[in-house]
Design a protein around this motif. Structure first.
Motif: not given
Lengths: 583, 558
Positions: A437-448
């Motif tokens: 999430r450092l790369a994308k703080p608002d990413a959901t678990d699904e996005e990860l």
């Protein structure tokens, strides 16, 4: 490292001003902390005169001691409660100031141009954020309350002595010159000695890491005896330096003992004289002697903290120096890239004037094109990659991303447009999800999970003990080098910049890992303009275009087939790989 | 006999017994002196201040001077002796640990990270040593206790008994108050330390953060950690402050009780005013030795735990057994593996002829490292034998064996020193080795050439530079049999091609095994063996295999 330009250290005045700035919003807290501690210490000082009063009562033949004894109990309770409260306030003051400072430090440190940090050596920043913060934290936690309490006790006790009779104060102050001299004597020797001791400790630690971490290599090359001797040398030095520090400290305390003796004798003599001429009672003389005796510990404690205070001040100056650094300037009107193209025109670069690493490099990369850079070490591949990523500014020539010059894009704009995945592997401590999430703080678990799946990392992440919540990084679950490098690619997918630069796969990944990473990199680059510093020629062969660099110049460019057909440098390299020749 | 925590601790203490005896004696003199100071103050009040006798005053001031001189000097030399005993014991343990870790038979590193081992050699060794600092103080504290007890009882039996019997319950009470607070405080403090760890971590990953533009996210994350840690620290600090306050209050009340009883005794004439003063002073002093005992107890517990950790390394079983033989002087360098089963190797039969340059391709990375373990005798195979020139490995001393067979691991570490120091290590023809491994090019790009210092275990060099220096070191050692694992994974293709040719040249006539999937290196070998399912699958020259074997092609060329 004489050519290193260390990060700035604040002057003494600036450091004091910075402390003032931190203190200002906490004025109220500071006043109440000081007030409560003063009150508690003052109350505590009533103990000696109360005991003196009891002595006087005995002397007068009285048998009723209820009042002074009850007062003694009240004093004890008030003193305990006041001290607890005051110390808690002092901690809150110091700790919250430290927290503000370290947060600003990190903010400024992370926003510095990489070039600046590299100039200083990354160790400079790391040692400030670990050692210096630790030194200050220790002072705030241990020395500050102790020093505050001791100083108050000393001042108020001396005041108390003066209240009994000013001549007692005079007698007590006879010890002060000895103490002042001793402290000056001590600090002058202690600071360099302790600094030396820390260096030696570090050297020993480094040697042990060298030897223990490389045990297998030591055995393979039969260097055991040499390494045991190296460890012995470093360890013996630590013993010697520590003993020098112990000797210094014991001499320091011996001198303070002398001060104690002088002060105590003077008080006793003063009591003798004053009781003799009738200006003081025996009880007063007793109280004065008890006062002074109870000063032994606070004085020694406060004086022994002087060198702690000095090193904390030095560390503070190093933190303030970085926290005061200006942030990067952004252009007033930041340009917006129109596409994902890269254009380098007549770019030259020299780290040291006169030693060009790149010479007149022209390179156009079309949106979503995949270009591989091939060349020997020192040919300038990494430099070109860093210039395009905006890490360094070229000595001459121009660079544009999406039709906008790097300068007009600004730092924030550059970061959004281009990502550089370097050979450096770092897994951030914390859970795997936090790392990503450092790369994308608002990413959901699904996005990860989708990003992990894209580069083929999902299977092993799911196999981790706690999946995405597994603690990774220093001191937690250790990922293999290949896995760590895959994470870097997952971060790239999450950050999702239109242009990506991949610089050398890591040495540690090994050849099997290299193949996994090549596949992952290809997936991560999908839909992006990609510049890949190719180590394995198979990676180059898969690119749309290959650029061969030699001694800072572009010497060949074209598709794999073109270059193989052209029978130049690239063709010779490729032959060595696939070749039928055995020599 | 294998060392245990108990024996480590015993050795650490008995090894320094002379220093310890000296420290205990001098420390006792110091404590006794400290106990006498309030007694003398009482005597001055009684015999000089209340009588007005100048002679008595002078006499007692001189006595006070003597006592101060004695307690000061004795502390000085007691502390030195105790610290020396502590440092020397720690040093001894560090050396034993270093020797154990480097033992040719290995095994000490099993299951431990280098950082953890270093912590044992520094932190734990120090904590075991510290036992030597605290023991003399325990003895001295006991003597101090004895002196003040005798003084008190001589002043007055009831008052003495009150102080002596009152102090332990008082301390027990403070302990009771403090214990839950202390426990909470240590948990909180651990959480507080976390913030500094996160900061260091972010800074060391700075390039990675910059590369993807994650600075803002990192700062936000640090801010949260810092605030959490601040909250934890403040809870700990409040607990600590509460503990301190409670102790202050309890001791104050205790002094009040002593004063009350003492005052009554003085009022009815059983003791003098000076004796009352001395009793109050002694009651204050007595808290000291008891606090020392609590501190000693804590240090001993830590020392015991550390000694266990030290012992667990020293007692670690060796990874391989040791034979006593040595390889013959002019060793031809024939390796033969028969039915070797180890990890992912399954009944592997492999012969390497003297002077051969053999390529080994292991598509499974585990198989490669298990093969290397067996060849370098980091481990003995579960079944099967490895022989050097017809002599079984198990009959050879591992140290002697490694003089003949050098296994250069893929992640070979460089050591502190110059680039040249690293290569010279075991080296003969250093210049030739530097050229062959293209490490000469590395040296040319460094500020001071081959004399440039290699810092942080080679981390100051790039991956490719490090590999080339490590390869130069292996080539310079010029062993009869050289086994190299993936030496050029981080080296660019141009340089790799050059190294491949040089490697063949420099190893001419000596046995060399290249464990790699790099086609550039495999192309120069005499013969290539492909490991498949832990045993030898296909073999032939690189060219033959590239042509005839699709599996090989995909393993090395894709």
């Amino acid at each position: 490292m004489s050519d290193r330009e260390l990060l700035p250290t604040a002057t003494g005045r600036r450091t004091a001003a910075a402390v003032g700035e931190l203190l200002r919003p906490r004025r109220l807290l500071a006043f109440s902390a000081f007030g409560v501690l003063t009150a508690a210490t003052g109350v505590g000082l009533l103990t000696a005169p109360l005991l003196g009063h009891i002595v006087d009562l005995v002397d007068e033949g009285s048998t009723d001691f209820t009042v002074p004894v009850v007062l003694l109990v009240v004093v004890a309770l008030a003193r305990g409660a006041g001290n607890a409260w005051g110390l808690a306030l002092v901690s809150r003051l110091g700790e919250s100031m430290l927290a503000s400072l370290r947060e600003r430090f990190i903010e400024r440190a992370l926003s510095q141009p990489l070039e600046r940090v590299e100039l200083a050596g990354s160790g400079d920043l790391t040692s400030r954020v670990t050692n210096d913060v630790a030194v200050i934290a220790k002072s705030v936690r241990e020395a500050l309350p102790e020093l505050g309490r001791s100083a108050l006790t000393i001042v108020l006790t001396l005041g108390g002595l003066a209240l009994l009779d000013w001549r007692f104060l005079l007698a007590a102050l006879l010890a002060a010159p000895i103490q002042l001299y001793t402290v000056r004597w001590y600090v002058r020797r202690a600071i360099p000695l302790y600094a030396h001791q820390r260096v030696r400790d570090g050297a020993q630690q480094q040697q042990l890491l060298d030897t223990v971490g490389g045990a297998r290599t030591v055995r393979a090359f039969r260097l055991t005896d040499e390494h045991v001797e190296r460890v012995r040398g470093r360890s013996q030095t630590v013993v010697d330096v520590t003993m020098r520090a112990v000797r210094l400290m014991t001499r320091f305390f011996s001198r303070l003992n002398l001060a104690e003796f002088v002060g105590l004798s003077a008080i006793l003599v003063a009591g003798f004289v004053l009781v003799g001429n009738g200006t003081a009672t025996i009880g007063t003389a007793t109280a004065a002697a008890l006062y002074f005796h109870s000063l032994f510990n606070p004085i020694n404690a406060a004086l022994a903290l002087v060198d702690d205070a000095q090193s904390a001040a030095a560390s503070l100056a190093r933190l303030v120096g970085v926290a005061d650094l200006p942030t990067e300037r952004e252009p007033e009107q930041a340009g917006v890239p129109v596409d994902a193209s890269v254009k380098a025109a007549a770019v030259s670069h020299a780290y040291v004037t006169g030693h060009d690493v790149l010479r007149d490099v022209d390179l156009d990369i079309a949106p979503e094109e995949r270009v591989a850079l091939v060349g020997a070490s020192g040919a300038g591949k990494t430099t070109l990659a860093k210039l395009i990523a905006g890490i360094h500014r070229p000595t001459s020539g121009s660079l544009a991303l999406g039709g906008v010059a790097l300068d007009d894009l600004g730092h924030a704009g550059t970061r959004r447009t281009v990502a550089l995945i370097s050979q450096e592997v770092h897994v951030f401590a914390g859970t795997l999800a936090e790392d990503l999430r450092l790369a994308k703080p608002d990413a959901t678990d699904e996005e990860l999970r989708a990003a992990l799946a894209k580069v083929g990392a999902l299977p092993w992440v799911d196999a981790l003990p706690d999946g995405l919540s597994t603690m990774v990084g220093e001191g937690a679950h250790r990922l293999t080098v290949t896995q760590s490098q895959q994470l870097a690619l997952v971060r790239l997918v999450l950050a999702d910049p239109p242009i990506a630069i991949l610089d050398e796969a890591t040495a540690e990944a090994g050849s099997a890992g290299a193949k996994v990473l090549e596949k992952a990199a290809a997936k991560a680059l999908e839909g992006r303009t990609g510049l890949v510093v190719a180590h394995r020629l198979t990676q180059a062969a898969a690119a749309d275009r290959i650029v061969v660099l030699d001694a800072g110049k572009v010497v060949e460019t074209g598709t794999h087939d073109d270059l193989v057909a052209a029978n130049g440098r690239y063709a010779a390299l490729w032959a060595a790989w696939s070749d039928q020749r055995t020599r | 006999m294998l060392p245990t925590g108990r024996s480590i601790l015993r050795d650490a203490v008995s090894g320094q017994r002379r220093l310890l005896a000296r420290a205990a004696f001098l420390g006792s003199v110091h404590q006794g002196g400290e106990a006498l100071v309030p007694v003398i103050v009482g005597l001055v009040i009684d015999q000089a201040v209340s009588t007005g006798s100048v002679g008595a005053l002078l006499r007692w001031i001189v006595v006070l001077a003597v006592v101060f001189g004695a307690l000061s000097m004795s502390y000085r030399f007691a502390a030195r002796a105790a610290e020396r005993a502590s440092e020397q014991a720690a040093h001894g343990l560090r050396m034993r640990l270093a020797q154990r870790v480097l033992d040719p038979r290995g095994g000490a590193e099993a299951g431990r990270l280098p950082g953890a081992l270093v912590n044992i050699a520094t932190g734990d060794a120090k904590r075991v040593g510290v036992v030597n600092t605290v023991l003399p103080f325990a003895v001295a504290g006991f003597v101090g206790l004895l002196v003040s007890a005798v003084s008190l009882l001589r002043i007055s039996v009831p008052l003495g008994l009150l102080v002596l019997l009152g102090t332990p319950p008082l301390l027990w009470l403070t302990h009771l108050v403090g214990k839950p607070l202390e426990r909470r405080s240590s948990v909180e403090q651990e959480r507080a330390a976390h913030a500094s760890g996160v900061a260091a971590d972010l800074v060391s990953g700075l390039r990675v953060l910059k590369g993807i533009g994650a600075e803002a996210a990192a700062v936000a994350r640090y801010r949260r950690t810092s605030q959490d840690s601040l909250a934890a620290t403040l809870r700990a600090a409040r607990a600590h402050a509460g503990h301190d306050g409670a102790i202050l209050a309890l001791t104050g009340i205790f002094i009040a009780v002593v004063a009350l009883v003492g005052a009554h005794l003085a009022a009815n004439g059983s003791i003098t005013v000076g004796e009352l003063v001395a009793a109050v002073g002694l009651a204050q002093f007595l808290l000291g030795p008891f606090q020392i005992f609590a501190w000693v107890n804590g240090q001993l517990a830590q020392g015991r735990a550390s000694a266990e950790r030290v012992a667990s390394v020293l007692a670690a079983p060796p990874a391989v057994t040791s034979g006593s033989g040595a390889p013959s002087g002019n060793c031809p360098g024939r390796l033969s593996l028969r039915g070797v089963t180890h990890g992912s190797l399954d009944s592997l039969d492999l012969d390497v002829e003297p002077g051969e340059l053999l390529g080994v391709v292991a598509p499974d990375p585990a198989a490669a490292s298990h093969l290397l373990d067996c060849l370098g005798r980091e481990a003995d195979p579960a079944a099967g034998t490895v022989e050097l020139d017809g002599v079984a490995y198990t009959e050879l001393d591992p140290h002697e064996l490694r003089g003949a067979v050098l296994v250069a691991a893929h992640d070979a570490d460089l050591f502190d020193g110059s680039l040249l120091d690293n290569v010279v290590t075991a080296g003969r023809d250093v210049d030739r080795a530097l050229t062959a491994s293209a490490a000469d090019e590395v040296a040319r790009t460094l500020p001071e050439g081959v004399h440039t210092l290699v810092a942080e275990r080679g981390r100051s060099l790039s991956g490719g530079q490090r590999q080339r220096v490590a390869l130069a070191r292996a080539l310079a050692a010029d062993p009869p049999v050289l086994v190299v694992h993936d030496p050029t994974t981080a080296v660019d293709a141009v340089t790799e091609a050059r190294i491949a040719g040089e490697l063949r040249e420099i190893r001419q006539g000596r046995t060399t095994v290249l464990v790699t999937t790099s086609p550039a290196l495999l192309a120069v070998t005499d013969r290539v063996v492909v490991l498949d399912g832990g045993a030898v699958g296909a073999q032939g020259t690189h060219a033959e295999l590239v042509h005839a074997n699709p599996g090989y092609r995909s393993a090395v060329l894709s």
